[in-house]
Write an enzyme that holds these catalytic residues in place. Structure first.
Site, mmCIF file in Angstrom:
data_model
loop_
_atom_site.group_PDB
_atom_site.id
_atom_site.type_symbol
_atom_site.label_atom_id
_atom_site.label_comp_id
_atom_site.label_asym_id
_atom_site.label_seq_id
_atom_site.Cartn_x
_atom_site.Cartn_y
_atom_site.Cartn_z
ATOM 1 N N TYR A 129 31.864 47.335 47.148
ATOM 2 C CA TYR A 129 32.044 45.915 46.819
ATOM 3 C C TYR A 129 33.527 45.594 46.889
ATOM 4 O O TYR A 129 34.379 46.427 46.552
ATOM 5 C CB TYR A 129 31.493 45.629 45.408
ATOM 6 C CG TYR A 129 31.589 44.178 44.979
ATOM 7 C CD1 TYR A 129 30.866 43.189 45.629
ATOM 8 C CD2 TYR A 129 32.415 43.795 43.919
ATOM 9 C CE1 TYR A 129 30.934 41.860 45.234
ATOM 10 C CE2 TYR A 129 32.495 42.468 43.513
ATOM 11 C CZ TYR A 129 31.752 41.502 44.171
ATOM 12 O OH TYR A 129 31.828 40.188 43.784
ATOM 13 N N TYR A 160 39.217 44.379 39.345
ATOM 14 C CA TYR A 160 38.289 45.133 40.181
ATOM 15 C C TYR A 160 38.992 45.733 41.400
ATOM 16 O O TYR A 160 39.418 46.879 41.370
ATOM 17 C CB TYR A 160 37.099 44.258 40.613
ATOM 18 C CG TYR A 160 35.983 45.105 41.180
ATOM 19 C CD1 TYR A 160 35.019 45.666 40.345
ATOM 20 C CD2 TYR A 160 35.913 45.400 42.538
ATOM 21 C CE1 TYR A 160 34.019 46.486 40.843
ATOM 22 C CE2 TYR A 160 34.925 46.213 43.046
ATOM 23 C CZ TYR A 160 33.979 46.748 42.202
ATOM 24 O OH TYR A 160 33.009 47.567 42.705
#
Length: 404
Positions: free
Chosen positions: A233, A243
């Site tokens: 991702y 992230y």
């Protein structure tokens, strides 16, 4: 059979029990939603190994592989059995339902429960491929999200962390109070320290994926043209600090570097290939633990509505590219991109506008909160249409037997 009426008990996004009938219906709904192939898959079908097959994108990979590519083979996950006091984990019940679907589709899929990081599991899988599936593996899909990993060589246990790198990260996040009312808060996460990055890479990077390939290749089990994909991702700039630019992002970068190394090696040895598959956003048990992701996903659904592409549709596309049913389209880094619908400029601009405007008072008009709440509950088998939650349900569902 241990039967009882189950009601959801949760602490935030974590539920204490799972509903067997609800989990079964979730799997059935995913199966029905997966697009049928243009042609009936060949019999007996290619031999595949899915590692991390019971939840999220790994579950979608298993179901899409069965329906779209007609796979047989082995699915590996790590789930807890039911006890007298507690239900099994949701993945246990989803696996039982997936096994029934595989059987009804006439596909020989063996489900193993255990530590995918261990060499014992790798040996068990290799023995099965050798003894049950003709000694040749065609595909391997790797989808493992775990908090820790023990290195079989050294016995060292590594723990992954969710932290930004270099500086603290302050971000908005979405929570629900005990009555289910939404609240937008700001939370600060301190930066990675010590060996946080190295530990997270050791757990979530490409080391175990490469070890699986080495193990199977060492046993001579990779078929000519063998292909493998690790699921990944990238996500939005709105969540990048925690992230993609954080400790998990470092692990994903390692995963992608591993793919390039494996791709070169497999190309030379078996005419094969290795890729990472970058998937789009979804509500999963892993993603709800990341600060900001719940808010972002709710806003994304508010922008896209039914245009948000479910995981089983994305993984149907991955199987098409792996099997050659569709051309393999990769970016400049050699990654298959299944997230272009999410990262389109107009979509990200609309989400960013809503992100800036999001407060506790405005969130109900900006995000699809009903959908998000229901998606979280469905992870554990609750709020699934068609399930009678007033009826007692058997909780001691057995793990699928390997069959004949």
């Amino acid at each position: 059979m241990n039967e009882r009426v189950l009601t959801p008990r949760n602490r935030g996004f974590l539920f204490l029990d799972s509903h067997p009938a609800g989990c079964r219906q979730v799997v059935t709904d995913m199966w029905r939603a997966c697009p049928a192939p243009a042609a009936v898959p060949q019999d007996p079908g290619p031999v595949a190994l899915v590692i991390g097959s019971s939840a999220g994108y790994g579950l979608a990979a298993t179901l899409a592989g069965l329906k779209r590519a007609g796979i047989r083979g082995i699915a590996v996950s790590f789930e807890k059995a039911p006890t007298e006091r507690r239900t099994a984990t949701a993945g246990w019940y989803r696996t039982a339902a997936t096994a029934d679907l595989a059987r009804s589709a006439g596909r020989d899929l063996v489900f193993l429960n255990g530590d995918a990081f261990s060499d014992a599991m790798k040996d068990q899988v290799a023995d099965l491929i050798e003894q049950r599936f003709g000694g040749r593996l065609d595909y391997l899909v790797y989808s493992v999200a775990a908090p820790r990993r023990t290195d079989p060589d050294t016995g060292t246990t590594y723990a992954s962390v969710l932290r930004p790198i270099g500086r603290p990260n302050r971000t908005k996040t979405l929570v629900f109070d005990d009555r289910g009312a939404p609240e937008v808060r700001e939370v600060e996460t301190g930066p990675a320290g010590g060996d946080d990055v190295e530990q997270t890479v050791a757990v979530m990077g490409g080391a175990d994926w490469e070890r699986w390939i080495d193990h199977l290749a060492g046993r001579g089990l990779l078929a000519e043209g063998f292909a493998t994909a690790a699921l990944s991702y990238i996500g939005s700039p709105l969540t990048a600090a925690i992230y993609r630019q954080g400790t998990i992002g470092a692990a994903k970068a390692h995963l992608e570097a591993t793919a390039r190394t494996l791709d070169q090696r497999l190309g030379k040895t078996v005419g094969g290939r290795a890729v990472t598959s970058v998937n789009g956003a979804a509500v999963t048990q892993s993603s709800t633990a990341i600060p900001g992701i719940a808010l972002y996903t709710g806003l994304l659904r508010g922008v896209l509505g039914e245009g948000l592409v479910p995981p089983v549709h994305q993984l149907a596309g991955l199987w098409d590219q792996l099997t050659g049913a569709a051309p393999s389209v990769q970016d400049e880094e050699g990654r298959i991109r299944l997230d272009t619908w999410e990262l389109a400029d107009d979509v990200q601009a609309a989400v960013a506008e809503r992100w800036e405007a999001a407060t506790t008072g405005t969130i109900a008009g900006l995000a699809d909160l009903d959908w998000f709440r229901a998606e979280v509950r469905r992870l554990y088998g609750f709020s699934v249409p068609g399930v009678d939650y007033t009826a007692p349900v058997a909780t001691d569902v057995p793990w699928p037997a390997p069959g004949s």
